[in-house]
Design a protein around this motif. Structure first.
Motif, mmCIF file in Angstrom:
data_model
loop_
_atom_site.group_PDB
_atom_site.id
_atom_site.type_symbol
_atom_site.label_atom_id
_atom_site.label_comp_id
_atom_site.label_asym_id
_atom_site.label_seq_id
_atom_site.Cartn_x
_atom_site.Cartn_y
_atom_site.Cartn_z
ATOM 1 N N ARG A 315 30.811 31.122 38.774
ATOM 2 C CA ARG A 315 30.787 31.428 37.154
ATOM 3 C C ARG A 315 31.129 30.070 36.368
ATOM 4 N N ARG A 324 41.940 31.395 30.984
ATOM 5 C CA ARG A 324 41.448 32.291 31.857
ATOM 6 C C ARG A 324 40.693 31.975 32.836
ATOM 7 N N ALA A 325 39.943 30.887 32.907
ATOM 8 C CA ALA A 325 39.126 30.485 34.073
ATOM 9 C C ALA A 325 40.213 30.255 35.166
ATOM 10 N N GLU A 327 43.302 31.450 35.758
ATOM 11 C CA GLU A 327 43.679 32.871 35.976
ATOM 12 C C GLU A 327 42.689 33.284 36.927
ATOM 13 N N GLU A 328 41.437 33.412 36.631
ATOM 14 C CA GLU A 328 40.370 34.025 37.391
ATOM 15 C C GLU A 328 40.116 33.353 38.842
ATOM 16 N N SER A 331 42.976 34.240 41.142
ATOM 17 C CA SER A 331 43.239 35.455 41.543
ATOM 18 C C SER A 331 42.315 35.594 42.824
ATOM 19 N N ARG A 333 38.980 36.075 43.897
ATOM 20 C CA ARG A 333 37.853 36.769 43.853
ATOM 21 C C ARG A 333 37.153 36.373 45.175
ATOM 22 N N ASP A 336 33.744 34.438 44.785
ATOM 23 C CA ASP A 336 33.820 33.173 44.248
ATOM 24 C C ASP A 336 33.922 31.988 45.236
ATOM 25 N N ILE A 339 34.302 27.811 40.430
ATOM 26 C CA ILE A 339 34.390 28.062 39.031
ATOM 27 C C ILE A 339 34.298 26.735 38.215
#
Length: 345
Positions: A315, A324-325, A327-328, A331, A333, A336, A339
């Protein structure tokens, strides 16, 4: 200049910060285009330290980057304004014993982007030595250029393994570094890579690669799979890229007599290693810390099509959404791998 600044653990800000922009005679100034989020960036964000490196003052994050040359120093001849480039984030002392031996990654005084107290590159532009700045081939994108850094770790591992055409390799861990190590092992001559992880979504990135056998070790024994696929002989090379201490209990069971184990991942605590099992097989043990003299090889492999890193860029976020990147990315995922953040304007 606006940058993504780690103020404290779990506290990120997009704000103005004064960063050096003076270009010396052997430097270039680079307008940053793409920056990947690395596991070390996340560790500083979530924990504030890695081993002895502790964030004790605000620090700009980011070290996997590509961009465009905006200014060149008076003595720089191999780059010009407008060149698309990627950069090695570590700057050694050029007169250190390590550098003079060709091992500049092992220079104790290396200044590495986003390793305290050195600022990283998640900002509009950076000044960097031209000697550690590499022009991107025309068919290599900024996104691919920004993943050269983790790919170089995999290629350093394959180089240390002294791989031979037709080898069987095991890679433990299918995160970014494990995935890049698997690609590097194939480029280095492996006929088969056995890739292991506990996360099925990460293994799925290799589902279409006939040279890669994936093993979900939450469901199957890696030792049993390796024995089955190698006729009880073992793998020629085993790359430990997970950093999980429990892997070492059976590490030597995976390696064939006379084979090689390469330590890529970094366990958070000391681990026990069965030295006698290693001796009775005469297993060669190698270790990896970053890379040296690898970036041009990584770019050549991407440009030639031998290595395709595009499927592993999961992503992209604009710089305005870089908090936000992170934080993502934090997390975790499972689908992923990498990123990236793209600078705007």
């Amino acid at each position: 200049m606006q940058a993504l600044v780690l103020e404290a653990t779990r506290e990120l800000k997009l704000r103005e910060i004064d960063l050096p922009q003076q270009v010396g005679p052997q430097d270039v100034r680079i307008r940053i285009h793409t920056v990947g989020i690395c596991g070390s960036d996340l560790h500083y964000y979530t924990h504030g330290s890695i081993g002895p490196f502790k964030v004790e003052a605000p620090m700009v994050l980011g070290h996997e980057a590509s961009g465009t040359v905006a200014e060149v120093g008076a003595e720089v001849t191999h780059l010009k304004v407008g060149d698309r480039v990627c950069m090695e984030p570590g700057i050694p002392r050029l007169d250190s014993p390590a550098t003079l031996r060709g091992l500049y990654n092992l220079d104790p005084s290396v200044r590495f982007w986003a390793t305290p107290p050195i600022h990283g590159c998640l900002t509009g532009s950076v000044v960097h030595p031209a000697a550690f700045t590499y022009r991107l081939p025309d068919n290599v994108s900024f996104a691919e250029g920004a993943i050269v850094e983790p790919l170089s770790i995999g290629l350093q591992a394959a180089t240390k393994a002294r791989m031979k055409p037709g080898d069987t390799a095991v890679v433990i861990g299918a995160g970014t570094i494990g995935a890049m190590t698997a690609l590097a092992a194939l480029a280095g001559g492996a006929a088969r890579v056995i890739l292991a992880d506990v996360v099925a979504e990460k293994l799925a990135h290799f589902a279409g690669n006939r040279a890669v056998t994936t093993v979900d070790v939450s469901q199957h024994s890696l030792v049993d799979v390796v024995r089955q696929l190698t006729g009880d002989w073992g793998a020629d090379v085993v790359f430990e890229a997970s950093g999980h201490g429990g892997v070492y209990q059976s590490l030597m069971d995976l390696v064939c007599p006379g084979g090689c184990a390469v330590l890529v991942g970094m366990p958070p605590e000391p681990v026990a290693l069965d030295v006698v099992a290693m001796q009775t097989k005469e297993v060669r043990l190698e270790s990896v810390f970053r890379y040296a003299n690898i970036f041009p090889r990584a770019l050549a492999l991407i440009s030639s099509g031998m290595i395709d890193v595009k499927p592993f860029i999961s992503r992209k976020f604009p710089f305005s959404q870089s908090i936000r990147a992170f934080e993502e990315a934090a997390s975790g995922r499972p689908q992923d791998v990498k990123i990236q953040i793209e600078m705007e304007g």
